[in-house]
Scaffold this active site. Structure first.
Site, PDB file in Angstrom:
ATOM      1  N   LYS A   6      -1.165  -1.313  -4.220  1.00  0.00           N
ATOM      2  CA  LYS A   6      -2.337  -0.427  -4.165  1.00  0.00           C
ATOM      3  C   LYS A   6      -1.719   0.959  -4.131  1.00  0.00           C
ATOM      4  O   LYS A   6      -1.149   1.369  -3.114  1.00  0.00           O
ATOM      5  CB  LYS A   6      -3.160  -0.697  -2.915  1.00  0.00           C
ATOM      6  N   TYR A   9       0.877  -1.197   0.000  1.00  0.00           N
ATOM      7  CA  TYR A   9       0.000   0.000   0.000  1.00  0.00           C
ATOM      8  C   TYR A   9       0.901   1.230   0.000  1.00  0.00           C
ATOM      9  O   TYR A   9       1.562   1.534   0.995  1.00  0.00           O
ATOM     10  CB  TYR A   9      -0.886  -0.041   1.249  1.00  0.00           C
TER      11      TYR A   9
HETATM   12  C1  LIG Z   1      -5.425   9.664   0.576  1.00  0.00           C
HETATM   13  C2  LIG Z   1      -6.656   8.835   0.559  1.00  0.00           C
HETATM   14  O1  LIG Z   1      -7.377   8.812   1.517  1.00  0.00           O
HETATM   15  N1  LIG Z   1      -6.889   8.123  -0.522  1.00  0.00           N
HETATM   16  C3  LIG Z   1      -8.075   7.312  -0.699  1.00  0.00           C
HETATM   17  C4  LIG Z   1      -8.841   7.785  -1.881  1.00  0.00           C
HETATM   18  O2  LIG Z   1      -9.857   6.894  -2.198  1.00  0.00           O
HETATM   19  C5  LIG Z   1      -9.433   9.155  -1.564  1.00  0.00           C
HETATM   20  O3  LIG Z   1     -10.298   9.031  -0.484  1.00  0.00           O
HETATM   21  C6  LIG Z   1     -10.199   9.695  -2.722  1.00  0.00           C
HETATM   22  O4  LIG Z   1      -9.370   9.725  -3.843  1.00  0.00           O
HETATM   23  C7  LIG Z   1     -10.761  11.077  -2.420  1.00  0.00           C
HETATM   24  O5  LIG Z   1      -9.720  12.022  -2.321  1.00  0.00           O
HETATM   25  C8  LIG Z   1      -7.776   5.853  -0.876  1.00  0.00           C
HETATM   26  O6  LIG Z   1      -6.657   5.670  -1.664  1.00  0.00           O
HETATM   27  C9  LIG Z   1      -7.745   5.246   0.505  1.00  0.00           C
HETATM   28  C10 LIG Z   1      -8.175   3.838   0.547  1.00  0.00           C
HETATM   29  O7  LIG Z   1      -8.396   3.223  -0.445  1.00  0.00           O
HETATM   30  C11 LIG Z   1      -8.342   3.233   1.870  1.00  0.00           C
HETATM   31  O8  LIG Z   1      -9.346   3.490   2.483  1.00  0.00           O
HETATM   32  O9  LIG Z   1      -7.455   2.523   2.313  1.00  0.00           O
END
Ligand SMILES: CC(=O)N[C@@H]([C@@H](O)[C@H](O)[C@H](O)CO)[C@@H](O)CC(=O)C(=O)O
EC number: 4.1.3.3
Length: 305
Positions: free
Chosen positions: A165, A137
């Site tokens: 990921k 990740y």
């Molecule tokens: C920095 C961050 O929180 N990134 C999110 C994104 O899905 C993010 O919420 C989205 O792009 C909105 O900014 C995901 O990569 C996190 C994710 O998948 C998780 O919940 O582990």
């Protein structure tokens, strides 16, 4: 190993709490079935959206257990097991394996800025503690460490590593990870939801995202457009998704508080967020209604396309 099962749309599961702020088994199950019925390919359990960083080991184990009881064999389940210490990460990894999870994943070490040899050892000890496939990740904006190609090449020689990921913002990183190995041998999940389409076009096989859960229909549709070569429609739906994400991030509270309020309006109450994240309050509660309408209208607009 057949990696096909890791292709598709994987919502990052939200933390589900009862009215006292304790992890709720019942609400976790409800969210699981809600997403299952939407037709997603799998779930990423206990990651950022699962508020792993604000939960105890026992709470994280409870969520892992409830999700596997609800969906094992129905959806592909990836357990995020990263914790501040290697010891706790391994406890979670072994537990997830015993529950029948399909794969593991972990952030790098957090808080102390450790050298790459320590990061290498941390990830290696976790992945070697089970027989499961492992997805690194990479989320530099929250961990402060951006996975280097050198370390990636070293890690990929471990039989457990099946991909990344990737939540770093440059889509170039996705292409570089793919280019570093035989691209069919790994899965790269796109992380930034605002770039789902761009990430897929730069080589990501799949997506894991924190906003998928509040609008799975739109990411499933974007995936359909990409896989059927309808790229113009894919970029248009991405722009519509981005309007929603920007609105969700514009309130006083966290994006997750806003998402949970929208889900409440959809009849799915999974509680609030843990402090220090703030709940949505005051005028923002009205704005949530507008965001819900925007999501509903966008889903309606693209449903028939
Ligand atoms: C920095 C961050 O929180 N990134 C999110 C994104 O899905 C993010 O919420 C989205 O792009 C909105 O900014 C995901 O990569 C996190 C994710 O998948 C998780 O919940 O582990």
């Amino acid at each position: 190993m057949d990696l096909e099962k890791f292709k598709g749309v994987f919502p990052a599961l939200y933390a589900c709490y009862d009215d006292d702020g304790e992890v709720s088994q019942e609400r976790t199950r409800e969210l699981c079935y809600y997403l299952y019925k939407k037709g997603v390919q799998g779930l990423y359990v206990g990651g950022s959206s699962g508020e792993c960083i604000y939960q105890t080991l026992e709470e994280r184990k409870l969520t892992l257990k409830v999700v596997s009881e609800a969906l094992k064999g129905k959806l592909i389940l990836i357990a995020h097991v990263g914790a501040p210490s290697t010891r706790d990460s391994i406890i979670l990894a072994k537990y997830a394996e015993s529950l029948g999870y399909d794969a593991l994943s972990s952030i790098p070490p957090i808080y102390f800025k450790l050298p790459e040899n320590s990061i290498y050892r941390y990830w290696t000890e976790i992945m070697d503690s089970t027989e499961l496939p492992f997805f690194i990740y990479n989320i530099p904006q929250t961990t402060g460490y951006n996975l280097s190609i050198d370390l990636f090449k070293k890690l990929i020689t471990n039989k457990h590593v099946k991909g990344v990921k990737n939540s770093s913002m440059p889509v170039l990183d996705i292409e570089r990870f793919k280019a570093a190995v035989n691209e069919d041998d790994i899965i790269v999940f796109n992380g930034p939801d605002e770039q789902f389409v761009a990430g897929r076009l730069m080589g990501a096989d799949s997506g894991i995202g924190g906003t998928y859960g509040v609008m799975p229909e739109l990411f499933l549709k974007a995936e359909e457009f990409i896989s059927t070569g309808r790229l113009k429609e894919a970029t248009i739906i991405q722009a519509a998704i981005n309007d929603i994400i920007i609105a969700l991030c514009s309130l006083n509270g966290s994006m997750y508080s806003a998402i949970k309020e929208v889900l409440k309006l959809n009849g799915l109450n999974i509680g609030g967020v843990r402090s220090p994240m703030d709940p949505i309050s005051g005028d923002d509660l009205e704005k949530v209604k507008t965001i819900k309408t925007l999501i509903d209208n966008t889903i309606d607009k693209y449903k028939a396309m």
